[in-house]
Design an enzyme around this catalytic site. Structure first.
Site, PDB file in Angstrom:
ATOM      1  N   ARG A  39       0.858  -1.189   0.000  1.00  0.00           N
ATOM      2  CA  ARG A  39       0.000   0.000   0.000  1.00  0.00           C
ATOM      3  C   ARG A  39       0.889   1.232   0.000  1.00  0.00           C
ATOM      4  O   ARG A  39       1.736   1.376   0.879  1.00  0.00           O
ATOM      5  CB  ARG A  39      -0.908   0.006   1.237  1.00  0.00           C
ATOM      6  CG  ARG A  39      -1.727   1.274   1.363  1.00  0.00           C
ATOM      7  CD  ARG A  39      -2.800   1.208   2.450  1.00  0.00           C
ATOM      8  NE  ARG A  39      -3.452   2.502   2.549  1.00  0.00           N
ATOM      9  CZ  ARG A  39      -3.295   3.360   3.554  1.00  0.00           C
ATOM     10  NH1 ARG A  39      -2.559   3.042   4.598  1.00  0.00           N
ATOM     11  NH2 ARG A  39      -3.897   4.527   3.529  1.00  0.00           N
ATOM     12  N   HIS A  84      -3.202  11.370   0.493  1.00  0.00           N
ATOM     13  CA  HIS A  84      -2.750  11.106   1.868  1.00  0.00           C
ATOM     14  C   HIS A  84      -2.310  12.435   2.492  1.00  0.00           C
ATOM     15  O   HIS A  84      -1.122  12.703   2.638  1.00  0.00           O
ATOM     16  CB  HIS A  84      -1.593  10.099   1.817  1.00  0.00           C
ATOM     17  CG  HIS A  84      -1.275   9.418   3.121  1.00  0.00           C
ATOM     18  ND1 HIS A  84      -1.093   8.049   3.202  1.00  0.00           N
ATOM     19  CD2 HIS A  84      -1.089   9.887   4.369  1.00  0.00           C
ATOM     20  CE1 HIS A  84      -0.794   7.715   4.455  1.00  0.00           C
ATOM     21  NE2 HIS A  84      -0.782   8.813   5.188  1.00  0.00           N
ATOM     22  N   GLU A 130      -7.471   8.446   5.811  1.00  0.00           N
ATOM     23  CA  GLU A 130      -7.878   9.096   7.068  1.00  0.00           C
ATOM     24  C   GLU A 130      -8.407  10.514   6.886  1.00  0.00           C
ATOM     25  O   GLU A 130      -7.927  11.464   7.528  1.00  0.00           O
ATOM     26  CB  GLU A 130      -6.699   9.140   8.050  1.00  0.00           C
ATOM     27  CG  GLU A 130      -6.140   7.799   8.408  1.00  0.00           C
ATOM     28  CD  GLU A 130      -5.033   7.868   9.459  1.00  0.00           C
ATOM     29  OE1 GLU A 130      -4.483   8.953   9.699  1.00  0.00           O
ATOM     30  OE2 GLU A 130      -4.724   6.823  10.046  1.00  0.00           O
ATOM     31  N   ASN A 270      -7.550   2.155   9.544  1.00  0.00           N
ATOM     32  CA  ASN A 270      -6.246   2.318  10.165  1.00  0.00           C
ATOM     33  C   ASN A 270      -6.491   2.313  11.670  1.00  0.00           C
ATOM     34  O   ASN A 270      -7.199   3.185  12.188  1.00  0.00           O
ATOM     35  CB  ASN A 270      -5.601   3.641   9.766  1.00  0.00           C
ATOM     36  CG  ASN A 270      -5.336   3.734   8.264  1.00  0.00           C
ATOM     37  OD1 ASN A 270      -5.517   2.763   7.523  1.00  0.00           O
ATOM     38  ND2 ASN A 270      -4.889   4.893   7.819  1.00  0.00           N
ATOM     39  N   TYR A 272      -4.940   1.934  15.651  1.00  0.00           N
ATOM     40  CA  TYR A 272      -3.783   1.969  16.545  1.00  0.00           C
ATOM     41  C   TYR A 272      -4.153   2.022  18.018  1.00  0.00           C
ATOM     42  O   TYR A 272      -3.349   1.700  18.864  1.00  0.00           O
ATOM     43  CB  TYR A 272      -2.936   3.223  16.261  1.00  0.00           C
ATOM     44  CG  TYR A 272      -2.280   3.237  14.899  1.00  0.00           C
ATOM     45  CD1 TYR A 272      -1.035   2.649  14.713  1.00  0.00           C
ATOM     46  CD2 TYR A 272      -2.901   3.839  13.800  1.00  0.00           C
ATOM     47  CE1 TYR A 272      -0.413   2.661  13.481  1.00  0.00           C
ATOM     48  CE2 TYR A 272      -2.285   3.854  12.552  1.00  0.00           C
ATOM     49  CZ  TYR A 272      -1.044   3.263  12.400  1.00  0.00           C
ATOM     50  OH  TYR A 272      -0.448   3.275  11.168  1.00  0.00           O
ATOM     51  N   GLU A 343      -3.994  -0.127   7.967  1.00  0.00           N
ATOM     52  CA  GLU A 343      -2.821   0.170   8.796  1.00  0.00           C
ATOM     53  C   GLU A 343      -3.048  -0.373  10.195  1.00  0.00           C
ATOM     54  O   GLU A 343      -4.137  -0.240  10.748  1.00  0.00           O
ATOM     55  CB  GLU A 343      -2.573   1.686   8.946  1.00  0.00           C
ATOM     56  CG  GLU A 343      -2.065   2.376   7.729  1.00  0.00           C
ATOM     57  CD  GLU A 343      -1.827   3.882   7.948  1.00  0.00           C
ATOM     58  OE1 GLU A 343      -1.615   4.305   9.105  1.00  0.00           O
ATOM     59  OE2 GLU A 343      -1.857   4.612   6.947  1.00  0.00           O
ATOM     60  N   GLU A 399       7.623  10.624  10.158  1.00  0.00           N
ATOM     61  CA  GLU A 399       6.354  10.438  10.854  1.00  0.00           C
ATOM     62  C   GLU A 399       5.720  11.800  11.190  1.00  0.00           C
ATOM     63  O   GLU A 399       5.533  12.151  12.350  1.00  0.00           O
ATOM     64  CB  GLU A 399       6.585   9.547  12.076  1.00  0.00           C
ATOM     65  CG  GLU A 399       5.361   9.164  12.879  1.00  0.00           C
ATOM     66  CD  GLU A 399       4.187   8.623  12.083  1.00  0.00           C
ATOM     67  OE1 GLU A 399       4.397   7.814  11.165  1.00  0.00           O
ATOM     68  OE2 GLU A 399       3.054   9.028  12.368  1.00  0.00           O
TER      69      GLU A 399
HETATM   70  O1  LIG Z   1      -3.008   7.570  12.413  1.00  0.00           O
HETATM   71  C1  LIG Z   1      -2.267   8.475  12.093  1.00  0.00           C
HETATM   72  C2  LIG Z   1      -1.946   9.631  12.922  1.00  0.00           C
HETATM   73  C3  LIG Z   1      -2.501   9.795  14.106  1.00  0.00           C
HETATM   74  C4  LIG Z   1      -2.153  10.870  15.004  1.00  0.00           C
HETATM   75  C5  LIG Z   1      -1.232  11.871  14.719  1.00  0.00           C
HETATM   76  C6  LIG Z   1      -0.914  12.839  15.627  1.00  0.00           C
HETATM   77  C7  LIG Z   1      -1.530  12.843  16.886  1.00  0.00           C
HETATM   78  O2  LIG Z   1      -1.216  13.832  17.811  1.00  0.00           O
HETATM   79  C8  LIG Z   1      -2.468  11.862  17.169  1.00  0.00           C
HETATM   80  C9  LIG Z   1      -2.782  10.885  16.241  1.00  0.00           C
HETATM   81  O3  LIG Z   1      -1.697   8.480  10.876  1.00  0.00           O
HETATM   82  C10 LIG Z   1      -1.609   7.278  10.152  1.00  0.00           C
HETATM   83  O4  LIG Z   1      -0.785   6.416  10.843  1.00  0.00           O
HETATM   84  C11 LIG Z   1       0.606   6.407  10.637  1.00  0.00           C
HETATM   85  C12 LIG Z   1       1.288   6.382  11.981  1.00  0.00           C
HETATM   86  O5  LIG Z   1       0.985   7.512  12.738  1.00  0.00           O
HETATM   87  C13 LIG Z   1       1.028   7.544   9.751  1.00  0.00           C
HETATM   88  O6  LIG Z   1       2.393   7.495   9.475  1.00  0.00           O
HETATM   89  C14 LIG Z   1       0.222   7.444   8.484  1.00  0.00           C
HETATM   90  O7  LIG Z   1       0.669   8.351   7.511  1.00  0.00           O
HETATM   91  C15 LIG Z   1      -1.209   7.739   8.787  1.00  0.00           C
HETATM   92  O8  LIG Z   1      -2.028   7.246   7.737  1.00  0.00           O
END
Ligand SMILES: O=C(/C=C/c1ccc(O)cc1)O[C@@H]1O[C@H](CO)[C@@H](O)[C@H](O)[C@H]1O
Length: 452
Positions: A39, A84, A130, A270, A272, A343, A399
């Site tokens: 991806r 993206h 996202e 996605n 986490y 993701e 990141e």
């Molecule tokens: O999910 C997120 C980002 C969440 C987030 C950011 C900043 C905060 O303060 C809180 C949450 O992006 C996805 O998750 C990945 C790993 O992060 C990113 O590298 C990807 O590009 C993206 O699709």
């Protein structure tokens, strides 16, 4: 060049992994790991530096053409995300990008160009990565470009946190629906692919076992994935959103409702993070800047006990059972439409001088992926139409606001030499997908298989 004020380590993404020059080496690595799909996302301004107001950049087309051809040659399917987070500067300057309905035209123009150029070989398209996170970070808390927000959600030079996130989302949804129409009418019969969307989705648990918090959970959920998925299935926003946001939530005309309905072939998620939420309608709370618009307050602890094993990323805990719960939730809400985990992954924290030796020994990442896959398997046993799983990420990456400090890769990257080194997790994952490694549940904890 990039303004550096917001990036934690003062870095930027100008070089990043230099995948642009090293893609052949990266494809070789994917192949040796045994991956069967990759991806990746297209850069809008690499293909159309001035959007629809200028020409196509031939070097951009040539790069993606070669990337796609080389993947296919190695038996790796390209899974292509059209957008993206990034937008050509021209469109931001002309009319504030996603705040303007004009942007629907810009996106369909770009997407159609992608279908024309790459659609003979690409069978899986994701319109947006996202979009729900993108508009909240761009227009609610203002952390991501174009850095719009207003009090109490944040301090920004301009913006309106009560209206702009929903206006931007509205335009993205209509852009998605129009794009799918174009694909279905002019390309699908010949190219035979499908089009989905990748949504950021946490899982939420009630902080207290009281009705208000159970409702708060369902409200927080509605404001996340269903915000985008309900319109694309049923033609309108979730009722929770209408109730709370009232006239700040734009309305679809009857024609738009018809346009939106049934406009995804698959859902990508996605995932986490799992958090507790509590109600903020009947209880006093400090609203946070991500879930606050749903009038809930989030936390990672209940009576001082964290919701899961902590990870190196503040606020992120390991709660593998959420994977099963969210897949079952989506299966029930959206008629078991084909589903992908687009993701899921585990970050280490390091700085530019942390050594490879310290980072390649990533046994925590192995447990994380194995346990989340265990619960994905439980969802499959319950009949969920799960078609695939993508680890974020193949290599350590730039990141976003965390620069190079947050490392998601199965493979380590030395950002000085750009050398890639497979971590233990890459070796484990490779054995797993080749069928030599079982996903066994790590702990007693994971045996508490959730009832639906
Ligand atoms: O999910 C997120 C980002 C969440 C987030 C950011 C900043 C905060 O303060 C809180 C949450 O992006 C996805 O998750 C990945 C790993 O992060 C990113 O590298 C990807 O590009 C993206 O699709």
């Amino acid at each position: 060049m990039v303004t550096q004020r917001n990036i934690m380590d003062g870095s930027n993404g100008d070089v990043a992994d230099d995948h642009y020059h090293r893609y052949l080496e990266d494809i070789e690595m994917m192949h040796s790991l045994g991956l069967d799909s990759y991806r990746f996302s297209l850069s809008w301004s690499r293909i159309l530096p001035k959007g629809r107001f200028g020409g196509v950049n031939p070097a951009g087309i040539k790069f993606y053409d070669s990337l796609i051809n080389n993947l296919i040659q190695k038996g790796i399917q390209p899974f292509v995300t059209i957008n993206h987070f990034d937008v050509p500067k021209e469109l931001e300057e002309r009319y504030g990008s996603w705040l303007s309905p004009e942007m629907q035209e810009d996106f369909t123009y770009f997407a159609e160009l992608c279908f024309k150029m790459f659609g003979d070989r690409v069978k899986h398209w994701i319109t947006f990565n996202e979009p729900n996170l993108m508009v909240k970070f761009g227009y609610l808390n203002g952390k991501y470009p174009p850095n719009h927000c207003s009090k109490p959600f944040g301090k920004c030079a301009s913006g309106n946190s009560s209206t702009e996130p929903y206006i931007a989302a509205h335009n993205i949804l209509l852009a998605h629906a129009k794009t799918v129409n174009i694909y279905r009418n002019n390309y699908q019969a010949k190219q035979g692919g499908s089009v989905g969307i990748a949504i950021y989705m946490r899982w939420y648990e009630p902080l207290r076992n009281i009705t208000e918090d159970h409702i708060a959970v369902s409200r927080a959920q509605s404001f996340e994935a269903p915000w985008f998925l309900d319109p694309l299935f049923f033609g309108d926003y979730p009722h929770h959103m209408r109730q709370i946001l009232g006239s700040n939530l734009p309305k679809f005309t009857e024609g738009e409702t018809q346009l939106l309905k049934n406009k995804i072939d698959f859902i990508g998620i996605n995932h986490y993070k799992t958090l507790y939420v509590k109600d903020c309608i009947f209880s006093p709370c400090d609203l946070d800047t991500y879930t606050g618009d749903a009038l809930v307050s989030e936390s990672a602890e209940r009576n001082g006990i964290p919701i899961g094993k902590p990870t190196p990323v503040a606020g992120t805990y390991v709660v593998p059972s959420s994977m099963e719960k969210l897949v079952v939730y989506l299966k029930q809400r959206y008629q078991n439409i084909p589903f992908y985990v687009t993701e899921n992954g585990y970050a280490q924290i390091g700085n530019i001088s942390t050594t490879a030796d310290e980072l390649v020994n990533d046994t925590e990442r192995i447990s994380y992926i194995r346990d989340y896959l265990t619960y994905l398997r439980f969802a499959i046993r319950k009949g969920a139409d799960v078609r695939g799983y993508f680890v974020w990420s193949l290599v350590d990456n730039f990141e976003w606001l965390n620069g190079y400090t947050m490392k998601y890769g199965l493979c380590h990257v030395d950002f000085k030499s750009l050398k890639r080194t497979p971590k233990l997790s890459a070796k484990w994952y490779s054995k797993f997908i080749k069928g030599y490694e079982q996903i066994e549940m790590a702990s007693e904890e994971s045996h508490k298989h959730v009832a639906s």
